[in-house]
Design an enzyme around this catalytic site. Structure first.
Site, PDB file in Angstrom:
ATOM      1  N   ARG A 268       0.778  -1.169   0.029  1.00 51.62           N
ATOM      2  CA  ARG A 268      -0.081   0.103  -0.091  1.00 51.62           C
ATOM      3  C   ARG A 268       0.860   1.121   0.127  1.00 51.62           C
ATOM      4  O   ARG A 268       1.953   1.215   0.540  1.00 51.62           O
ATOM      5  CB  ARG A 268      -0.624  -0.063   1.323  1.00 51.62           C
ATOM      6  CG  ARG A 268      -2.218  -1.080   1.152  1.00 51.62           C
ATOM      7  CD  ARG A 268      -2.788  -0.464   0.202  1.00 51.62           C
ATOM      8  NE  ARG A 268      -4.119  -1.503   0.094  1.00 51.62           N
ATOM      9  CZ  ARG A 268      -4.517  -2.263  -0.670  1.00 51.62           C
ATOM     10  NH1 ARG A 268      -3.471  -2.787  -1.498  1.00 51.62           N
ATOM     11  NH2 ARG A 268      -5.308  -3.187  -0.941  1.00 51.62           N
TER      12      ARG A 268
ATOM     13  N   ASP B 107       4.151   0.116  -7.208  1.00 52.12           N
ATOM     14  CA  ASP B 107       2.886  -0.350  -8.000  1.00 52.12           C
ATOM     15  C   ASP B 107       1.841   0.470  -7.166  1.00 52.12           C
ATOM     16  O   ASP B 107       0.492   0.449  -7.606  1.00 52.12           O
ATOM     17  CB  ASP B 107       2.776  -1.915  -7.900  1.00 52.12           C
ATOM     18  CG  ASP B 107       1.576  -2.225  -8.409  1.00 52.12           C
ATOM     19  OD1 ASP B 107       1.217  -1.729  -9.729  1.00 52.12           O
ATOM     20  OD2 ASP B 107       0.441  -3.162  -7.932  1.00 52.12           O
TER      21      ASP B 107
ATOM     22  N   GLU C 223      -2.777   7.707  -4.117  1.00 51.64           N
ATOM     23  CA  GLU C 223      -3.150   7.406  -5.531  1.00 51.64           C
ATOM     24  C   GLU C 223      -4.456   7.212  -6.007  1.00 51.64           C
ATOM     25  O   GLU C 223      -4.790   7.311  -7.078  1.00 51.64           O
ATOM     26  CB  GLU C 223      -2.719   5.689  -5.838  1.00 51.64           C
ATOM     27  CG  GLU C 223      -3.559   4.654  -4.893  1.00 51.64           C
ATOM     28  CD  GLU C 223      -3.336   3.463  -4.802  1.00 51.64           C
ATOM     29  OE1 GLU C 223      -1.839   2.950  -4.938  1.00 51.64           O
ATOM     30  OE2 GLU C 223      -3.839   2.428  -5.219  1.00 51.64           O
TER      31      GLU C 223
ATOM     32  N   HIS D 180      -1.255   0.289  -9.943  1.00 53.17           N
ATOM     33  CA  HIS D 180      -1.560  -0.584  -8.958  1.00 53.17           C
ATOM     34  C   HIS D 180      -2.253  -1.897  -9.688  1.00 53.17           C
ATOM     35  O   HIS D 180      -3.488  -2.285  -9.558  1.00 53.17           O
ATOM     36  CB  HIS D 180      -2.996  -0.056  -8.166  1.00 53.17           C
ATOM     37  CG  HIS D 180      -3.373  -0.856  -6.838  1.00 53.17           C
ATOM     38  ND1 HIS D 180      -3.558  -0.224  -5.546  1.00 53.17           N
ATOM     39  CD2 HIS D 180      -3.444  -1.937  -6.670  1.00 53.17           C
ATOM     40  CE1 HIS D 180      -3.920  -0.930  -4.659  1.00 53.17           C
ATOM     41  NE2 HIS D 180      -3.741  -2.277  -5.351  1.00 53.17           N
TER      42      HIS D 180
HETATM   43  P1  NAI Z   1      -1.334 -11.496   4.175  1.00 55.89           P
HETATM   44  O1  NAI Z   1      -2.571 -11.085   5.315  1.00 55.89           O
HETATM   45  O2  NAI Z   1      -1.448 -13.100   3.707  1.00 55.89           O
HETATM   46  O3  NAI Z   1      -0.043 -11.208   4.627  1.00 55.89           O
HETATM   47  C1  NAI Z   1       0.395  -9.920   5.211  1.00 55.89           C
HETATM   48  C2  NAI Z   1       1.583 -10.559   6.189  1.00 55.89           C
HETATM   49  O4  NAI Z   1       1.823  -9.165   6.986  1.00 55.89           O
HETATM   50  C3  NAI Z   1       0.964 -11.223   7.436  1.00 55.89           C
HETATM   51  O5  NAI Z   1       1.909 -12.348   7.496  1.00 55.89           O
HETATM   52  C4  NAI Z   1       1.204 -10.403   8.688  1.00 55.89           C
HETATM   53  O6  NAI Z   1       1.487 -10.976   9.941  1.00 55.89           O
HETATM   54  C5  NAI Z   1       2.128  -9.222   8.345  1.00 55.89           C
HETATM   55  N1  NAI Z   1       2.196  -8.313   8.996  1.00 55.89           N
HETATM   56  C6  NAI Z   1       1.083  -7.684   9.635  1.00 55.89           C
HETATM   57  N2  NAI Z   1       1.494  -6.560  10.199  1.00 55.89           N
HETATM   58  C7  NAI Z   1       2.539  -6.460  10.157  1.00 55.89           C
HETATM   59  C8  NAI Z   1       3.692  -5.412  10.658  1.00 55.89           C
HETATM   60  N3  NAI Z   1       3.337  -4.538  11.291  1.00 55.89           N
HETATM   61  N4  NAI Z   1       4.978  -5.707  10.135  1.00 55.89           N
HETATM   62  C9  NAI Z   1       5.369  -6.660   9.541  1.00 55.89           C
HETATM   63  N5  NAI Z   1       4.552  -7.744   8.925  1.00 55.89           N
HETATM   64  C10 NAI Z   1       3.315  -7.605   9.377  1.00 55.89           C
HETATM   65  O7  NAI Z   1      -1.759 -10.800   2.721  1.00 55.89           O
HETATM   66  P2  NAI Z   1      -1.343 -10.709   1.453  1.00 55.89           P
HETATM   67  O8  NAI Z   1      -2.374 -11.249   0.672  1.00 55.89           O
HETATM   68  O9  NAI Z   1      -0.021 -11.197   1.483  1.00 55.89           O
HETATM   69  O10 NAI Z   1      -1.253  -9.162   1.015  1.00 55.89           O
HETATM   70  C11 NAI Z   1      -0.402  -8.390   1.598  1.00 55.89           C
HETATM   71  C12 NAI Z   1      -0.699  -7.013   1.107  1.00 55.89           C
HETATM   72  O11 NAI Z   1      -0.588  -6.700  -0.291  1.00 55.89           O
HETATM   73  C13 NAI Z   1      -2.042  -6.558   1.578  1.00 55.89           C
HETATM   74  O12 NAI Z   1      -2.197  -5.888   2.803  1.00 55.89           O
HETATM   75  C14 NAI Z   1      -2.239  -5.544   0.433  1.00 55.89           C
HETATM   76  O13 NAI Z   1      -2.238  -4.011   0.964  1.00 55.89           O
HETATM   77  C15 NAI Z   1      -1.137  -5.776  -0.668  1.00 55.89           C
HETATM   78  N6  NAI Z   1      -1.955  -6.094  -1.751  1.00 55.89           N
HETATM   79  C16 NAI Z   1      -1.662  -5.547  -3.212  1.00 55.89           C
HETATM   80  C17 NAI Z   1      -2.133  -5.766  -4.297  1.00 55.89           C
HETATM   81  C18 NAI Z   1      -1.903  -4.925  -5.624  1.00 55.89           C
HETATM   82  O14 NAI Z   1      -2.430  -5.215  -6.563  1.00 55.89           O
HETATM   83  N7  NAI Z   1      -0.752  -4.428  -5.631  1.00 55.89           N
HETATM   84  C19 NAI Z   1      -3.169  -6.827  -4.278  1.00 55.89           C
HETATM   85  C20 NAI Z   1      -3.286  -7.424  -3.263  1.00 55.89           C
HETATM   86  C21 NAI Z   1      -2.969  -7.371  -1.864  1.00 55.89           C
END
Ligand code: NAI
Length: 353
Positions: free
Chosen positions: A240, A264, A269, A301
């Site tokens: 993000r 991205d 944005e 994005h």
């Molecule tokens: P997920 O929930 O599987 O993984 C997120 C990880 O971050 C978890 O392991 C969690 O414990 C960890 N986390 C939470 N707070 C943290 C902190 N303060 N410090 C370090 N780690 C922390 O989520 P996923 O599916 O892997 O997605 C990650 C992020 O990617 C989403 O939150 C979203 O913002 C972004 N995203 C971007 C997309 C794009 O098109 N560019 C599409 C989908 C998601």
């Protein structure tokens, strides 16, 4: 039982590709979907009237005022066609309106895009493309580095971060991970090690962000953390925009402390991304400055934007809506309106809404 044909969905920020994939997926459900090209805003929220649910994307910001309008218009559900939900004021929706999202649709799509940004920046593919098109076959200035043996730091080792780690291990890189909730079994299986943030800043040649945007992660990349990084570090953000303090990044790029950046996502944005501004002036000076660096690659994005991901997003979003309206929710769920657990009779009869 509720007939899905009577459920009306107000679909905001609709693009032609959304309509294509949702219309195809809706053949299995039969919802009545009205597509609106506009974002959900305080001005457009009124369009929700006459519908049962709204369907929104990442840059539709749900504020307290918008929730009030949705409730007045008897909207019972906000269906996010995305995984991140930082665009929803959770206090405003709590016990007033349900929210569903798509927690996973293709973590591979985003992970592969993050790696695409790394490879393009490293081997200067974005510059080479223009050079050869212009008949310029000079390779001076396009020097990259071998990924093998270099160190990558992955922040957030959830679904996406783990796949990125796996791909980078395939390149023969040393991979470091940082997560609030380390998944040690996966780290052993994939072959990466968890370290503290300071070690990750200090040792990574490439940093890639895959944690959610929370109070703790706002501006995780800032002047202080950049100062701790390896000079010339590459920073990739497909998480993000607000994970990075863009002004600090610009200073880091100007001084050379940051060698390159693949973005991205961007802090502001929602003003620009997904729209065509090619015939107007970009008034956001921070974005314009980022776009002016030849070692910065900005994509709009599009990490999620693969055929497979869009198919999954459409099917899971419509299934989420179906589950909500067909009352197939779990017994342990608490009725958001009366607070009763599981067998809230009024919930089952619909009177609680
Ligand atoms: P997920 O929930 O599987 O993984 C997120 C990880 O971050 C978890 O392991 C969690 O414990 C960890 N986390 C939470 N707070 C943290 C902190 N303060 N410090 C370090 N780690 C922390 O989520 P996923 O599916 O892997 O997605 C990650 C992020 O990617 C989403 O939150 C979203 O913002 C972004 N995203 C971007 C997309 C794009 O098109 N560019 C599409 C989908 C998601």
């Amino acid at each position: 039982m509720t007939d899905l044909k009577n459920i009306k969905i107000a679909f905001f920020d609709a693009k032609s590709y959304d309509m294509d994939f949702f219309n195809r997926a809706n053949a299995d459900f039969g919802f009545k979907i009205t597509y609106f090209s506009s974002h959900l805003t305080i001005e457009t929220a009124a369009l929700s009237k006459g519908h049962d649910t709204i369907c929104i994307f990442v840059n539709d910001i749900v504020t307290q005022e918008i929730v009030d309008i949705l409730i007045a218009n008897q909207i019972r559900l906000i269906a996010l066609r995305a995984s991140g939900y930082n665009n929803i004021d959770l206090k405003a929706v709590y016990r007033r309106i349900h929210v569903v999202r798509v927690p996973a649709y293709s973590p591979h799509a985003v992970a592969e895009h993050a790696v695409a940004l790394m490879l393009s920046l490293n081997r200067k593919i974005h510059k080479a493309y223009y050079r050869t098109h212009d008949g310029n076959f000079n390779i001076q200035g396009l020097l990259g580095f071998d990924m093998v043996g270099k160190t990558a730091g992955v922040i957030g080792t959830g679904q996406i971060g783990k796949i990125v780690a796996q791909i980078l291990k395939g390149f023969g890189m040393r991979v470091l991970g940082y997560d609030l909730f380390p998944d040690k079994a996966s780290a052993t299986r994939i072959g990466f090690e968890y370290v503290d943030l300071d070690t990750l800043w200090k040792e990574s040649d490439i940093l890639t962000l895959h944690c959610p945007l929370t109070k703790e992660t706002v501006h995780l990349i800032n002047e202080a953390s950049i100062a701790k990084m390896k000079p010339g570090v590459m920073i990739i953000n497909t998480g993000r925009g607000m994970l990075i303090d863009s002004k600090a990044l610009i200073e880091g790029l100007k001084s050379g402390q940051v060698g390159s950046a693949g973005l991205d996502v961007y802090e502001e944005e929602n003003e620009y991304f997904f729209e065509d501004f090619s015939t107007s002036v970009i008034t956001d000076d921070v974005l314009a400055r980022l776009l002016s660096f030849n070692n910065v690659l900005v994509t709009s994005h599009q990490g999620f934007f693969t055929k497979e991901a869009l198919q999954n997003i459409a099917a899971i979003t419509l299934k989420n809506i179906k589950i909500f309206f067909l009352e197939e929710r779990t017994e342990s769920e608490i009725c958001y309106k009366c607070g009763q657990q599981g067998g809230c009779v009024r919930k089952q009869t619909g009177k609680c809404f």
